[in-house]
Design a protein around this motif. Structure first.
Motif, PDB file in Angstrom:
ATOM      1  N   UNK A 239       0.825  -1.207   0.000  1.00  0.00           N
ATOM      2  CA  UNK A 239       0.000   0.000   0.000  1.00  0.00           C
ATOM      3  C   UNK A 239       0.858   1.255   0.000  1.00  0.00           C
ATOM      4  N   UNK A 240       1.837   1.340   0.887  1.00  0.00           N
ATOM      5  CA  UNK A 240       2.666   2.532   0.964  1.00  0.00           C
ATOM      6  C   UNK A 240       3.536   2.695  -0.276  1.00  0.00           C
ATOM      7  N   UNK A 253      -7.230   3.005  -3.929  1.00  0.00           N
ATOM      8  CA  UNK A 253      -6.782   1.637  -3.667  1.00  0.00           C
ATOM      9  C   UNK A 253      -7.877   0.761  -3.067  1.00  0.00           C
ATOM     10  N   UNK A 254      -8.961   1.383  -2.640  1.00  0.00           N
ATOM     11  CA  UNK A 254      -9.992   0.636  -1.932  1.00  0.00           C
ATOM     12  C   UNK A 254     -10.622  -0.456  -2.787  1.00  0.00           C
ATOM     13  N   UNK A 271      -8.817   2.910  -9.090  1.00  0.00           N
ATOM     14  CA  UNK A 271     -10.214   3.151  -9.454  1.00  0.00           C
ATOM     15  C   UNK A 271     -10.763   4.406  -8.790  1.00  0.00           C
ATOM     16  N   UNK A 272     -11.409   5.227  -9.602  1.00  0.00           N
ATOM     17  CA  UNK A 272     -12.087   6.400  -9.091  1.00  0.00           C
ATOM     18  C   UNK A 272     -13.504   6.063  -8.667  1.00  0.00           C
ATOM     19  N   UNK A 273     -14.172   7.044  -8.059  1.00  0.00           N
ATOM     20  CA  UNK A 273     -15.548   6.854  -7.614  1.00  0.00           C
ATOM     21  C   UNK A 273     -16.436   6.556  -8.812  1.00  0.00           C
ATOM     22  N   UNK A 310      -7.824  -4.207   1.122  1.00  0.00           N
ATOM     23  CA  UNK A 310      -8.925  -3.888   2.035  1.00  0.00           C
ATOM     24  C   UNK A 310      -8.570  -4.027   3.519  1.00  0.00           C
ATOM     25  N   UNK A 311      -7.857  -5.091   3.965  1.00  0.00           N
ATOM     26  CA  UNK A 311      -7.616  -5.244   5.405  1.00  0.00           C
ATOM     27  C   UNK A 311      -6.877  -4.081   6.045  1.00  0.00           C
TER      28      UNK A 311
END
Length: 341
Positions: A239-240, A253-254, A271-273, A310-311
């Motif tokens: 992630x970082x 990243x979600x 991915x965007x909203x 996600x975690x």
């Protein structure tokens, strides 16, 4: 239970030769590591921490460490398995195995089954003390020549990581590593949908790479890349690292899935909203092992349809924020601080 790729080396006299050869056999670049168990440690996850250390990972120190969640046995061993598979470890040598408890020997055998690596245990006392699960091992050797020959054998896993070199690509599918950093990444846009119409799923990174160029990765100093590579948990490191070379928001990243990372880990799609803007980014060479570790961790959990990261974006967000704060030169605190608690 049969452990076909487990070898017990009996060194009843505790000959220094075996320990010296085992330590010299530590060559991670060749897919072989030597794990030295921490003596007299009462931590349930101590041996997993020793495995992570042998893999080049370093846990943050202190009572309020952001790596405190790695004190959990299952979390620590899953992290060690993910790094082992992602970096191509094929042979693990463990000296002083006679000092391990039955529980820790079981943990090692379970790790071996999960990763498929070869495991060699140095039993440096009389063989009559072998616990039942090791007494059943088919391969037991003694003697210097046999031990040296064992370490010269190739292991069951090829000496390469799980992210092969990216194949040459041409045209729009090429990863534009030399593009100007000011160029805006291209992405895919969802078609407008009629009310009640089912939306088509957003395509993955490989399909997107056939249509658009990947935005070039931002450069970071080698010291910062090394600090990211030393992070113990693969999801934190992955992630970082994405934040570091994209400067994208955490929300992007979600929804990152397994298929949003190319097979060679050369590109990642965010991915965007509402999938109105889903940019594709080139992954720099230093970050590929870290994203490979994150993807492998995700696959080992057996939930391929969920978000890879996600975690650590929700349940373990505090650990991600804490690690971001420990890397001030990368200035990742602000984006990491925007996470849902």
């Amino acid at each position: 239970m049969v452990y076909g790729d487990v070898t017990v080396v009996v060194d009843e006299r505790d000959d220094l030769f075996y320990t010296r050869v085992a330590l010299q056999a530590h060559r991670p670049a060749e897919g072989r590591i030597t794990v030295q168990p921490t003596p007299a440690s009462g931590s349930p996850a101590a041996l997993a921490h020793d495995m992570l250390y042998a893999l080049g990972k370093r846990l943050a120190p202190g009572p309020n460490s952001p790596d405190v969640w790695l004190d959990s046995v299952n979390v620590a061993w899953l992290a060690a398995a993910a790094w082992g598979v992602a970096t191509g470890v094929r042979h693990v040598v463990v000296p002083r195995a006679h000092l391990l408890t039955i529980r820790r020997i079981d943990q090692l055998l379970a790790w071996r089954e999960l990763t498929g690596a070869q495991l060699t245990l140095l039993w440096q006392k009389a063989p009559r003390g072998l616990p039942p699960m090791l007494a059943r091992v088919e391969r037991r050797i003694s003697g210097r020549d046999q031990f040296e020959a064992l370490l010269a054998e190739p292991g069951p896993i090829p000496a390469r990581p799980s992210f092969p070199p990216a194949p040459p690509m041409t045209g729009l599918a090429a990863v534009a590593a030399g593009q100007s950093a000011s160029r805006q990444p291209q992405g895919t846009r969802s078609a407008s949908m009629a009310p009640g119409q089912r939306a088509h799923p957003c395509t993955g990174a490989m399909a997107t790479a056939q249509l658009v160029q990947a935005a070039p990765a931002l450069e970071i100093a080698s010291e910062e890349a090394a600090a990211l590579a030393a992070l113990a948990h693969p999801l934190i490191a992955g992630t970082l690292s994405v934040l570091a070379f994209t400067r994208a928001g955490l929300g992007s990243l979600r929804f990152t899935r397994d298929l949003d990372i190319t097979g060679a880990v050369s590109a990642i799609k965010l991915h965007g909203v509402g999938h109105r803007s889903c940019p594709l980014y080139a992954v720099p060479a230093w970050a590929r092992p870290l994203l490979a570790g994150a993807r492998t961790h995700h696959r080992l959990t057996g939930q391929p349809g969920d978000s890879v990261f996600a975690p650590v974006l929700v349940a373990e967000a505090r650990h991600l924020r804490a690690h971001a704060g420990r890397l001030p030169r990368l200035d990742l605190t602000r984006p990491a601080g925007m996470l849902v608690p």
